[in-house]
Design an enzyme around this catalytic site. Structure first.
Site, PDB file in Angstrom:
ATOM      1  N   LEU A 218      47.452  35.531  34.587  1.00  0.00           N
ATOM      2  CA  LEU A 218      48.672  36.335  34.762  1.00  0.00           C
ATOM      3  C   LEU A 218      48.801  36.435  36.273  1.00  0.00           C
ATOM      4  CD1 LEU A 218      51.115  37.764  33.765  1.00  0.00           C
ATOM      5  CD2 LEU A 218      50.027  40.033  33.568  1.00  0.00           C
TER       6      LEU A 218
ATOM      7  N   HIS B 295      41.512  46.280  39.508  1.00  0.00           N
ATOM      8  CA  HIS B 295      41.897  46.147  40.900  1.00  0.00           C
ATOM      9  C   HIS B 295      43.281  46.905  40.767  1.00  0.00           C
ATOM     10  CE1 HIS B 295      43.505  43.978  44.200  1.00  0.00           C
ATOM     11  NE2 HIS B 295      42.460  43.497  44.644  1.00  0.00           N
TER      12      HIS B 295
END
Length: 344
Positions: free
Chosen positions: A125, A229
């Site tokens: 993604l 992240h």
């Protein structure tokens, strides 16, 4: 209009551009043209029914239908770990105790695991930073659920998603630096590239086989276990609102969390339904954004439309019907984009 469609061979240059913007750590989208071309070819063969389940994978792109610009990519692996082992760490506990000495220590421990073997996986993604607006991120991520709902028999009962772990702009991963590098003797970026280009044999050959006490890792590494992240935090939130949960499994490279959910409990899959479509001028009003998808396996399309999610007859414009490759009288799949109205 932004449209989700199956990947095509001509998309390889656009995917290379997307790969150059990831900042590293997205293993399944390496900036390697041969690897991306092979990925596209595998997706096409999956749609054509030419591959065994162990090799099947679908790839979709988000395209601006007016300009042809490819703004994002998403994918589904049908069944992971059936050809090459699919590794992660399970974060568990080992207890060391002595009644005689009145000592009791419960130690967080990493156990090498293949527990998700056979699961379907949401992966790859990535949305171009310039296009992170107007619900594009939601459309890109959740479009896969519309495909899975329409073609449920193609997928397994459990769905997993590996979230990118903490890594800085220079490719530094605290988890890798404290653990992986000691066994693999290479930088994170090198290991990430090898894995992304399909050269995975080194993982089984070099990775530690025994449980690892997390207290032996640096504090910095311990702090990022199960963390994402910063750019991945929105994607994690999207999946969690669809029913996905972190069950103490992490990536062996960067320590990022693996989320999982039973496929039939995913909100967008469970609540999506088929409605008849008609051409006309959609009613005006303060309607929520909804995902609308056709039921065409080879020419699958998904768009965002503001409409009443409870309608039994969906009115779309000619342009929307064209984008969906649909005609009046066809049945399309409809579901509210979010459980509560959100803007990306």
């Amino acid at each position: 209009m932004m449209v989700i469609r199956p990947v095509e061979r001509s998309d390889v240059s656009a995917l290379m551009q997307l790969a150059s913007k990831t900042g590293g750590g997205l293993t399944s989208l390496p900036a390697n043209e041969a690897t991306l071309s092979a990925r596209i070819e595998r997706a096409i063969k999956t749609w054509q029914g030419e591959l065994p389940k162990s090799e099947q994978g679908y790839v979709f792109v988000l395209e601006d239908s007016e300009t042809g610009t490819v703004a994002g990519i998403c994918a589904i692996e049908v069944a992971v770990g059936l050809n090459d082992p699919w590794y992660n760490y399970r974060v568990g506990t080992l207890v060391h105790a002595s009644k005689e000495l009145n000592v009791y220590n419960a130690l967080p421990t990493l156990f090498l695991s293949n527990d998700h073997t056979g699961s379907s996986e949401l992966c790859t993604l990535f949305l171009d930073p310039d296009w992170r607006k107007e619900g594009n991120g939601y459309l890109l991520s959740k479009s896969r659920f519309m495909f899975m709902a329409a073609f449920r028999d193609k997928f397994n009962d459990k769905v997993v998603a590996e979230m990118r772990g903490v890594i800085d702009e220079h490719g530094y991963s605290p988890f890798w630096q404290s653990l992986g590098k000691r066994f693999f003797s290479m930088d994170f970026s090198r290991a990430d590239f090898l894995c992304g280009t399909g050269q995975k044999a080194f993982i089984a050959e070099l990775m530690p086989k025994h449980p690892i006490y997390t207290h032996f890792l640096s504090q910095e590494a311990q702090d990022v276990i199960g963390q994402v992240h910063p750019q991945t935090a929105p994607a994690r939130a999207v999946l969690e609102k669809e029913g996905f949960r972190y069950r103490n499994y992490i990536d062996i490279f960067d320590g990022g969390p693996t989320l999982e959910c039973d496929i039939d409990r995913v909100r967008a899959i469970r609540k999506s339904r088929l409605v008849e479509v008609a051409e006309g001028q959609p009613a005006q009003g303060d309607f929520p954004a909804c995902l609308v998808a056709n039921e065409n396996y080879h020419h699958f399309r998904v768009v965002l439309v503001r409409t009443d999610p409870a309608t039994e007859r969906l009115i779309l414009t000619a342009a929307q019907l064209d984008a969906l490759k649909c005609h009046a009288g066809d049945r399309v799949r409809l579901v509210r984009l979010c459980a509560e109205e959100k803007t990306a």
